[in-house]
Design an enzyme around this catalytic site. Sequence first.
Site, PDB file in Angstrom:
ATOM      1  N   ILE A  26     -67.570  70.196 -53.221  1.00  9.65           N
ATOM      2  CA  ILE A  26     -68.952  70.205 -52.730  1.00  9.65           C
ATOM      3  C   ILE A  26     -68.947  70.260 -51.198  1.00  9.65           C
ATOM      4  O   ILE A  26     -69.759  70.961 -50.587  1.00  9.65           O
ATOM      5  CB  ILE A  26     -69.734  68.973 -53.241  1.00  9.65           C
ATOM      6  N   ILE A  74     -60.426  58.210 -44.208  1.00 11.97           N
ATOM      7  CA  ILE A  74     -61.605  57.562 -43.598  1.00 11.97           C
ATOM      8  C   ILE A  74     -61.429  56.047 -43.436  1.00 11.97           C
ATOM      9  O   ILE A  74     -62.192  55.424 -42.718  1.00 11.97           O
ATOM     10  CB  ILE A  74     -62.923  57.829 -44.370  1.00 11.97           C
ATOM     11  N   PHE A  95     -68.857  62.805 -48.161  1.00 10.41           N
ATOM     12  CA  PHE A  95     -68.391  63.200 -49.496  1.00 10.41           C
ATOM     13  C   PHE A  95     -67.060  62.535 -49.846  1.00 10.41           C
ATOM     14  O   PHE A  95     -66.720  62.440 -51.024  1.00 10.41           O
ATOM     15  CB  PHE A  95     -68.147  64.717 -49.557  1.00 10.41           C
ATOM     16  N   LYS A  99     -62.912  60.701 -57.360  1.00  7.93           N
ATOM     17  CA  LYS A  99     -64.038  60.976 -58.249  1.00  7.93           C
ATOM     18  C   LYS A  99     -63.700  61.144 -59.726  1.00  7.93           C
ATOM     19  O   LYS A  99     -64.544  61.584 -60.503  1.00  7.93           O
ATOM     20  CB  LYS A  99     -64.802  62.185 -57.761  1.00  7.93           C
ATOM     21  N   SER A 139     -73.867  58.980 -57.476  1.00 12.25           N
ATOM     22  CA  SER A 139     -73.567  59.613 -58.760  1.00 12.25           C
ATOM     23  C   SER A 139     -74.470  59.080 -59.861  1.00 12.25           C
ATOM     24  O   SER A 139     -74.776  57.882 -59.908  1.00 12.25           O
ATOM     25  CB  SER A 139     -72.111  59.325 -59.116  1.00 12.25           C
ATOM     26  N   TYR A 163     -65.158  53.955 -60.963  1.00  9.37           N
ATOM     27  CA  TYR A 163     -65.723  55.015 -60.114  1.00  9.37           C
ATOM     28  C   TYR A 163     -67.223  54.794 -59.944  1.00  9.37           C
ATOM     29  O   TYR A 163     -67.746  54.771 -58.818  1.00  9.37           O
ATOM     30  CB  TYR A 163     -65.446  56.392 -60.743  1.00  9.37           C
ATOM     31  N   LYS A 167     -69.547  53.560 -56.518  1.00  8.24           N
ATOM     32  CA  LYS A 167     -70.725  54.250 -55.953  1.00  8.24           C
ATOM     33  C   LYS A 167     -71.915  53.279 -55.909  1.00  8.24           C
ATOM     34  O   LYS A 167     -72.688  53.277 -54.947  1.00  8.24           O
ATOM     35  CB  LYS A 167     -71.068  55.489 -56.791  1.00  8.24           C
ATOM     36  N   PHE A 192     -75.876  64.634 -60.647  1.00  9.56           N
ATOM     37  CA  PHE A 192     -75.551  64.720 -62.066  1.00  9.56           C
ATOM     38  C   PHE A 192     -74.249  65.546 -62.152  1.00  9.56           C
ATOM     39  O   PHE A 192     -73.244  65.080 -61.672  1.00  9.56           O
ATOM     40  CB  PHE A 192     -76.771  65.223 -62.862  1.00  9.56           C
ATOM     41  N   ARG A 306     -63.903  60.903 -75.444  1.00 12.69           N
ATOM     42  CA  ARG A 306     -63.171  60.398 -74.276  1.00 12.69           C
ATOM     43  C   ARG A 306     -63.720  59.015 -73.958  1.00 12.69           C
ATOM     44  O   ARG A 306     -64.944  58.855 -73.855  1.00 12.69           O
ATOM     45  CB  ARG A 306     -63.401  61.372 -73.108  1.00 12.69           C
ATOM     46  N   GLY A 308     -65.318  55.949 -72.360  1.00 14.27           N
ATOM     47  CA  GLY A 308     -66.215  55.828 -71.203  1.00 14.27           C
ATOM     48  C   GLY A 308     -67.308  56.882 -71.158  1.00 14.27           C
ATOM     49  O   GLY A 308     -68.245  56.777 -70.371  1.00 14.27           O
ATOM     50  N   ASP A 309     -67.197  57.944 -71.993  1.00 18.50           N
ATOM     51  CA  ASP A 309     -68.234  58.987 -71.989  1.00 18.50           C
ATOM     52  C   ASP A 309     -69.500  58.492 -72.673  1.00 18.50           C
ATOM     53  O   ASP A 309     -69.446  57.651 -73.575  1.00 18.50           O
ATOM     54  CB  ASP A 309     -67.732  60.235 -72.730  1.00 18.50           C
TER      55      ASP A 309
HETATM   56  C1  UD1 Z   1     -68.283  62.443 -64.486  1.00 19.20           C
HETATM   57  C2  UD1 Z   1     -69.213  61.406 -63.929  1.00 19.20           C
HETATM   58  C3  UD1 Z   1     -69.981  61.947 -62.768  1.00 19.20           C
HETATM   59  C4  UD1 Z   1     -69.013  62.479 -61.735  1.00 19.20           C
HETATM   60  C5  UD1 Z   1     -68.193  63.556 -62.376  1.00 19.20           C
HETATM   61  C6  UD1 Z   1     -67.209  64.076 -61.335  1.00 19.20           C
HETATM   62  C7  UD1 Z   1     -69.955  59.838 -65.640  1.00 19.20           C
HETATM   63  C8  UD1 Z   1     -70.924  59.550 -66.690  1.00 19.20           C
HETATM   64  N1  UD1 Z   1     -70.100  60.983 -64.981  1.00 19.20           N
HETATM   65  O1  UD1 Z   1     -69.102  63.399 -65.085  1.00 19.20           O
HETATM   66  O2  UD1 Z   1     -70.752  60.950 -62.189  1.00 19.20           O
HETATM   67  O3  UD1 Z   1     -69.731  62.985 -60.640  1.00 19.20           O
HETATM   68  O4  UD1 Z   1     -67.482  63.014 -63.480  1.00 19.20           O
HETATM   69  O5  UD1 Z   1     -65.927  63.961 -61.668  1.00 19.20           O
HETATM   70  O6  UD1 Z   1     -69.084  59.053 -65.401  1.00 19.20           O
HETATM   71  N2  UD1 Z   1     -65.503  67.398 -71.635  1.00 19.20           N
HETATM   72  C9  UD1 Z   1     -64.845  67.949 -72.715  1.00 19.20           C
HETATM   73  N3  UD1 Z   1     -63.593  68.449 -72.507  1.00 19.20           N
HETATM   74  C10 UD1 Z   1     -62.977  68.429 -71.286  1.00 19.20           C
HETATM   75  C11 UD1 Z   1     -63.668  67.862 -70.183  1.00 19.20           C
HETATM   76  C12 UD1 Z   1     -64.933  67.349 -70.396  1.00 19.20           C
HETATM   77  O7  UD1 Z   1     -65.364  68.000 -73.825  1.00 19.20           O
HETATM   78  O8  UD1 Z   1     -61.824  68.885 -71.172  1.00 19.20           O
HETATM   79  C13 UD1 Z   1     -66.856  66.879 -71.842  1.00 19.20           C
HETATM   80  C14 UD1 Z   1     -66.993  65.404 -71.463  1.00 19.20           C
HETATM   81  O9  UD1 Z   1     -66.651  64.600 -72.547  1.00 19.20           O
HETATM   82  C15 UD1 Z   1     -68.466  65.321 -71.081  1.00 19.20           C
HETATM   83  C16 UD1 Z   1     -68.767  66.722 -70.519  1.00 19.20           C
HETATM   84  O10 UD1 Z   1     -67.725  67.571 -70.988  1.00 19.20           O
HETATM   85  O11 UD1 Z   1     -69.244  65.148 -72.229  1.00 19.20           O
HETATM   86  C17 UD1 Z   1     -68.761  66.742 -69.008  1.00 19.20           C
HETATM   87  O12 UD1 Z   1     -67.585  66.113 -68.545  1.00 19.20           O
HETATM   88  P1  UD1 Z   1     -67.140  66.131 -67.013  1.00 19.20           P
HETATM   89  O13 UD1 Z   1     -67.224  67.525 -66.495  1.00 19.20           O
HETATM   90  O14 UD1 Z   1     -65.831  65.426 -66.929  1.00 19.20           O
HETATM   91  O15 UD1 Z   1     -68.262  65.327 -66.263  1.00 19.20           O
HETATM   92  P2  UD1 Z   1     -68.872  63.866 -66.551  1.00 19.20           P
HETATM   93  O16 UD1 Z   1     -67.907  63.012 -67.252  1.00 19.20           O
HETATM   94  O17 UD1 Z   1     -70.213  64.061 -67.160  1.00 19.20           O
END
Ligand code: UD1
Length: 361
Positions: A26, A74, A95, A99, A139, A163, A167, A192, A306, A308-309
């Site tokens: 970003i 930093i 930034f 993350k 975040s 993480y 934040k 998001f 995964r 924590g999701d």
């Molecule tokens: C997470 C953080 C977000 C952070 C971002 C940056 C949370 C809720 N969100 O986003 O604040 O800014 O990381 O790193 O903690 N997925 C798959 N297969 C993969 C990878 C991801 O199915 O190989 C799915 C994940 O389970 C999720 C979605 O894709 O449902 C998005 O995942 P991801 O891109 O890692 O972002 P977040 O976890 O939403």
Amino acid sequence: MNAKSSRARTVKGPSTVLVTGGAGFIGSHACVELLDHGYEVIVVDDYSNGTPQVYARVERVAGRFVGAVYELDIRDRRALSAVFDRHSVDAVVHFAAHKAVGESTRMPVEYYDTNVGGTIALLSVMHAHQVHQLVFSSSCSIYGDAGRGALDEATPARPTNPYAMSKWLCELILTDVCRRCPEFAVLCLRYFNPAGAHPSGLLGEDPRGTPDNLMPYVAQVAIGRRERLSVFGGDYPTPDGTAIRDYLHVVDTVEAHRLALDHLADGPGLRVFNLGAGRGSSVLEVIDAFGDACGRPLPYEVVGRRPGDVAELVADASAIARAWGWRPARDLAAICRDSWRFQQLNPEGYAGSARRPNPKE
Ligand code: UD1
């Protein structure tokens, strides 16, 4: 003067901006946005998840030079202080942070040290140099498992991993500092899921090692660097059983940062805005959209969730629209198209990029 810089707008907000983490995904797009709009840009980065090769591309896209770049952590107050001694910084866009959610559960101390300790070091150096304008990367993960429906900024924070907690702790510290020191003006932008790439194909997401995030992983499957995507969880309470997120084009994301800089001078204190498209897409919808962009269906298998999701995270981003008129202009198809263009033009990411060119050449 080249074509781009002659088109640059008159700067409304602070004119010299320090971008921490400006070599990252970003951050590098933000540098282009700020250069395009006439700001002077100074970058600090420790290259833990970015590369100095990106500056050549930033300068090529923007047609202007980055003012100065410094390799530093930093948390290193002495080094950071020297940057503020040297440049007359008006505002900071911060930034620089770790993350990866999964990694944070294994390395909580490192996450608190860099993300919270780094922000405190930055604040203290800023304060000592009478710099009080800050745009902070927060975040949506601070909302935790908030349930279904679009989340507004009043949704209670319930961070579920280090993480997200790091934040949230930064937001709490910034809120208290702003309450006690009226000279501070801080804008917290709660992202998001920023994704996509610059439409030029020169800048994009180039994670080290195996990507943690969905979009860069899908892009690497599309280019053939990885065999198939593992879809984490097919049993969520969503229409197709896969998790829903709010994907926001990185160019829309950085436009909001430039607007934030323009609006820092509106008044002191801390303001918080969600940064999302307000549209949810499931993992399967993302795979389909990327398949459309690259012209072939992408292989995947559904595996376990995964840790924590959460099932769904979608922004109510109406507050920033009301305040500044910011609305994302690019949809999921554009995110996938631009991401695919970057991946095709840079199959190995930034590795092997050319030297830093003179944009006037
Ligand atoms: C997470 C953080 C977000 C952070 C971002 C940056 C949370 C809720 N969100 O986003 O604040 O800014 O990381 O790193 O903690 N997925 C798959 N297969 C993969 C990878 C991801 O199915 O190989 C799915 C994940 O389970 C999720 C979605 O894709 O449902 C998005 O995942 P991801 O891109 O890692 O972002 P977040 O976890 O939403």
